[in-house]
Design a protein around this motif. Structure first.
Motif, PDB file in Angstrom:
ATOM      1  N   SER A  13      -0.049   5.703 -11.733  1.00 45.39           N
ATOM      2  CA  SER A  13      -1.084   6.713 -12.113  1.00 45.39           C
ATOM      3  C   SER A  13      -2.128   6.201 -13.083  1.00 45.39           C
ATOM      4  CB  SER A  13      -0.531   8.035 -12.429  1.00 45.39           C
ATOM      5  OG  SER A  13       0.097   7.973 -13.366  1.00 45.39           O
ATOM      6  N   VAL A  14      -1.557   5.147 -13.969  1.00 40.16           N
ATOM      7  CA  VAL A  14      -2.460   4.735 -14.858  1.00 40.16           C
ATOM      8  C   VAL A  14      -3.514   3.495 -14.400  1.00 40.16           C
ATOM      9  CG1 VAL A  14      -2.541   3.081 -16.921  1.00 40.16           C
ATOM     10  CG2 VAL A  14      -0.817   4.744 -16.642  1.00 40.16           C
ATOM     11  N   ILE A  15      -3.021   2.829 -13.392  1.00 37.73           N
ATOM     12  CA  ILE A  15      -3.565   1.431 -13.033  1.00 37.73           C
ATOM     13  C   ILE A  15      -4.149   1.776 -11.538  1.00 37.73           C
ATOM     14  CG2 ILE A  15      -2.315  -0.330 -14.061  1.00 37.73           C
ATOM     15  CD1 ILE A  15      -0.496  -0.387 -11.691  1.00 37.73           C
ATOM     16  N   THR A  16      -4.117   2.959 -10.888  1.00 38.42           N
ATOM     17  CA  THR A  16      -4.737   3.139  -9.553  1.00 38.42           C
ATOM     18  C   THR A  16      -5.260   4.715  -9.664  1.00 38.42           C
ATOM     19  OG1 THR A  16      -2.878   4.367  -8.544  1.00 38.42           O
ATOM     20  CG2 THR A  16      -2.787   1.835  -8.450  1.00 38.42           C
ATOM     21  N   ASP A  17      -6.101   4.866  -8.845  1.00 41.21           N
ATOM     22  CA  ASP A  17      -6.537   6.128  -8.484  1.00 41.21           C
ATOM     23  C   ASP A  17      -5.714   6.834  -7.490  1.00 41.21           C
ATOM     24  OD1 ASP A  17      -8.089   8.525  -8.110  1.00 41.21           O
ATOM     25  OD2 ASP A  17      -9.813   7.461  -7.825  1.00 41.21           O
ATOM     26  N   LYS A  18      -4.664   7.829  -7.894  1.00 38.81           N
ATOM     27  CA  LYS A  18      -3.785   8.407  -6.722  1.00 38.81           C
ATOM     28  C   LYS A  18      -4.594   9.050  -5.791  1.00 38.81           C
ATOM     29  CE  LYS A  18       0.948   8.130  -8.493  1.00 38.81           C
ATOM     30  NZ  LYS A  18       2.094   8.736  -8.814  1.00 38.81           N
ATOM     31  N   SER A  19      -5.893   9.742  -6.051  1.00 38.77           N
ATOM     32  CA  SER A  19      -6.291  10.360  -5.274  1.00 38.77           C
ATOM     33  C   SER A  19      -7.198   9.620  -4.139  1.00 38.77           C
ATOM     34  CB  SER A  19      -7.499  11.385  -6.026  1.00 38.77           C
ATOM     35  OG  SER A  19      -8.642  10.368  -6.270  1.00 38.77           O
ATOM     36  N   LYS A  20      -7.278   8.352  -4.139  1.00 43.97           N
ATOM     37  CA  LYS A  20      -7.915   7.499  -3.221  1.00 43.97           C
ATOM     38  C   LYS A  20      -7.007   6.230  -2.577  1.00 43.97           C
ATOM     39  CE  LYS A  20     -11.941   7.042  -4.991  1.00 43.97           C
ATOM     40  NZ  LYS A  20     -12.964   6.027  -5.739  1.00 43.97           N
ATOM     41  N   PRO A  21      -6.621   6.256  -1.555  1.00 49.57           N
ATOM     42  CA  PRO A  21      -5.759   5.079  -1.298  1.00 49.57           C
ATOM     43  C   PRO A  21      -6.368   3.851  -1.525  1.00 49.57           C
ATOM     44  CG  PRO A  21      -5.892   6.539   0.712  1.00 49.57           C
ATOM     45  CD  PRO A  21      -6.896   7.076  -0.408  1.00 49.57           C
ATOM     46  N   MET A  22      -5.758   2.726  -1.957  1.00 48.91           N
ATOM     47  CA  MET A  22      -5.721   1.345  -2.285  1.00 48.91           C
ATOM     48  C   MET A  22      -6.893   1.470  -3.120  1.00 48.91           C
ATOM     49  SD  MET A  22      -3.753  -0.113  -0.279  1.00 48.91           S
ATOM     50  CE  MET A  22      -2.744  -0.017   1.077  1.00 48.91           C
ATOM     51  N   SER A  23      -6.938   2.123  -4.420  1.00 53.12           N
ATOM     52  CA  SER A  23      -8.212   1.912  -5.263  1.00 53.12           C
ATOM     53  C   SER A  23      -7.401   1.778  -6.595  1.00 53.12           C
ATOM     54  CB  SER A  23      -8.892   3.134  -5.375  1.00 53.12           C
ATOM     55  OG  SER A  23      -8.024   4.283  -5.509  1.00 53.12           O
ATOM     56  N   VAL A  24      -7.973   0.900  -7.393  1.00 51.88           N
ATOM     57  CA  VAL A  24      -7.462   0.371  -8.890  1.00 51.88           C
ATOM     58  C   VAL A  24      -8.264   1.015  -9.684  1.00 51.88           C
ATOM     59  CG1 VAL A  24      -5.921  -1.490  -8.277  1.00 51.88           C
ATOM     60  CG2 VAL A  24      -8.493  -1.604  -8.750  1.00 51.88           C
ATOM     61  N   GLY A  50       3.589   2.112  -8.125  1.00 52.98           N
ATOM     62  CA  GLY A  50       2.909   1.757  -6.678  1.00 52.98           C
ATOM     63  C   GLY A  50       1.670   2.506  -6.591  1.00 52.98           C
ATOM     64  N   GLY A  51       1.341   3.886  -7.345  1.00 57.03           N
ATOM     65  CA  GLY A  51       0.244   4.547  -7.157  1.00 57.03           C
ATOM     66  C   GLY A  51      -0.389   4.658  -5.901  1.00 57.03           C
ATOM     67  N   SER A  52      -1.518   4.470  -5.744  1.00 57.37           N
ATOM     68  CA  SER A  52      -2.232   4.573  -4.546  1.00 57.37           C
ATOM     69  C   SER A  52      -2.181   3.584  -3.539  1.00 57.37           C
ATOM     70  CB  SER A  52      -3.778   5.131  -4.552  1.00 57.37           C
ATOM     71  OG  SER A  52      -4.341   3.972  -5.265  1.00 57.37           O
ATOM     72  N   PHE A  53      -1.397   2.430  -3.979  1.00 56.67           N
ATOM     73  CA  PHE A  53      -1.157   1.405  -2.976  1.00 56.67           C
ATOM     74  C   PHE A  53       0.243   1.614  -2.265  1.00 56.67           C
ATOM     75  CE2 PHE A  53      -4.085  -2.121  -3.951  1.00 56.67           C
ATOM     76  CZ  PHE A  53      -4.868  -1.536  -4.773  1.00 56.67           C
ATOM     77  N   GLY A  54       1.252   1.874  -3.025  1.00 57.61           N
ATOM     78  CA  GLY A  54       2.821   1.816  -2.413  1.00 57.61           C
ATOM     79  C   GLY A  54       2.903   3.054  -1.614  1.00 57.61           C
ATOM     80  N   HIS A  55       2.565   4.358  -2.701  1.00 57.82           N
ATOM     81  CA  HIS A  55       3.049   5.596  -2.139  1.00 57.82           C
ATOM     82  C   HIS A  55       2.587   6.234  -0.950  1.00 57.82           C
ATOM     83  CE1 HIS A  55       5.982   6.431  -5.374  1.00 57.82           C
ATOM     84  NE2 HIS A  55       5.175   5.726  -6.026  1.00 57.82           N
ATOM     85  N   PRO A  56       1.374   5.992  -0.733  1.00 60.09           N
ATOM     86  CA  PRO A  56       0.962   6.519   0.472  1.00 60.09           C
ATOM     87  C   PRO A  56       1.498   6.038   1.846  1.00 60.09           C
ATOM     88  CG  PRO A  56      -0.985   6.206  -0.736  1.00 60.09           C
ATOM     89  CD  PRO A  56       0.107   5.433  -1.296  1.00 60.09           C
ATOM     90  N   LEU A  57       1.685   4.671   1.964  1.00 62.80           N
ATOM     91  CA  LEU A  57       2.500   4.075   3.179  1.00 62.80           C
ATOM     92  C   LEU A  57       3.767   4.416   3.035  1.00 62.80           C
ATOM     93  CD1 LEU A  57       0.578   0.525   2.694  1.00 62.80           C
ATOM     94  CD2 LEU A  57       0.597   2.058   4.652  1.00 62.80           C
ATOM     95  N   ALA A  58       4.512   4.463   1.899  1.00 68.90           N
ATOM     96  CA  ALA A  58       5.872   4.588   2.090  1.00 68.90           C
ATOM     97  C   ALA A  58       6.138   6.222   2.459  1.00 68.90           C
ATOM     98  CB  ALA A  58       6.511   4.323   0.382  1.00 68.90           C
ATOM     99  N   LYS A  59       5.431   7.046   1.944  1.00 70.54           N
ATOM    100  CA  LYS A  59       5.370   8.352   2.422  1.00 70.54           C
ATOM    101  C   LYS A  59       5.122   8.426   3.952  1.00 70.54           C
ATOM    102  CE  LYS A  59       3.959  13.144   1.181  1.00 70.54           C
ATOM    103  NZ  LYS A  59       5.349  13.483   0.857  1.00 70.54           N
ATOM    104  N   LYS A  60       4.139   7.849   4.411  1.00 66.53           N
ATOM    105  CA  LYS A  60       3.761   7.726   5.676  1.00 66.53           C
ATOM    106  C   LYS A  60       4.862   7.513   6.594  1.00 66.53           C
ATOM    107  CE  LYS A  60       0.348   5.894   8.878  1.00 66.53           C
ATOM    108  NZ  LYS A  60      -0.637   4.781   9.124  1.00 66.53           N
TER     109      LYS A  60
END
Ligand code: IP8
Length: 270
Positions: A13-24, A50-60
């Motif tokens: 949540s520090v290095i990515t924007d968790k509200s938008k997939p794949m955004s740093v 993982g933030g908005s890179f790993g988590h949305p996919l791992a969850k999907k």
């Protein structure tokens, strides 16, 4: 050498924007790189989330619960690759600042059993540290002896590595000022827990509940998961800090042993 090792986890949540997939958050990544560039000592290991890179996919694809059908094999490729993409952005920013980092993928190093690390091959990490390189690992898809595949969180990684490599300190850079009695972003009455010690940790753990906001996109357990991992490391005598990595020079200060607002686990032996 190893008794001075510091392990820094930079939260997703520090290095990515968790509200938008794949955004740093590139400004934050560059700022952290500049701060680490000023840290002149070696013996540092970095793990990022993982933030908005790993988590949305791992969850999907529900990867933390294993692989349900062969048709979903491609989901492993996609999720691991998303983490490599994020890692690559970070590595580039660090190398631009002349920081001698080396990227090591957890899927090459760790096997889990029902989500917990069961086997590891730590030689590449140890050798990197010996050469004064800074290994950068990340939360990753890993092979699981029982479920086929699992998600290894950065939090489990830092505690496991902290204990195995006999780290002196673990620093968790998050997007809050430490560990609070409830989520400070949703509850104004939340109080900062300044110190976690042998005499108060049980009470703190039992007062914690799963936070529905936290769980929404975080497949690896949110704050309660983090706390349980960390207590485990603290019981092995490792001093732990949870600080706000988005705030000014916090990373630089903590690495240099200066006082920073946050939560400190004193580290004790049971
Ligand atoms: O953010 C999870 O790492 P974390 C990595 O440290 C993936 O829990 C692939 C979701």
């Amino acid at each position: 050498l190893s008794d001075l090792l510091q392990i820094l986890k930079i939260g997703g949540s520090v290095i990515t924007d968790k509200s938008k997939p794949m955004s740093v958050n590139l400004d934050v990544i560059n700022s952290i790189a500049s701060q680490i560039a000023k840290f002149k000592k070696s013996n540092l290991l970095i793990v990022h989330g993982g933030g908005s890179f790993g988590h949305p996919l791992a969850k999907k694809y529900n990867l933390a619960n294993g692989l349900k059908s062969d048709k979903e094999i491609i989901s492993i490729s996609k999720t691991h690759q998303a983490m490599l993409d994020l890692n690559n952005i970070i590595i580039k920013s660090f190398i631009d600042k002349n920081i001698p980092v080396i990227s090591l993928s957890p899927i090459d190093i760790f096997y889990t059993s029902n989500g917990r690390i069961e086997k590891s091959f730590l030689d590449p990490i140890k050798t990197s540290l010996r050469l004064s390189l800074i290994p950068i690992l990340f939360g990753d898809t890993v092979y699981d002896l029982k479920k086929g595949i699992s998600i290894l969180s950065g939090d489990q990684l830092v505690t496991y590595l902290g204990i195995k490599l006999k780290a002196k300190r673990i620093i968790l850079g998050t997007d809050t000022d430490g560990l609070f009695t409830s989520d400070p972003k949703h509850n104004h009455g939340a109080l900062l827990i300044e110190e976690i010690r042998p005499d108060n940790y049980k009470e703190i753990v039992s007062s914690f509940k799963y936070d529905p906001h936290d769980k929404k996109i975080d497949v690896t357990g949110g704050m309660l998961g983090k706390l349980n991992e960390l207590i485990n490391a603290a019981k092995n005598g490792i001093e732990i800090f949870i600080i706000n990595a988005k705030y000014k020079n916090n990373i630089e200060k903590i690495l240099n042993n200066e006082k920073v607002k946050g939560t400190r686990f004193t580290g004790w032996n049971t």
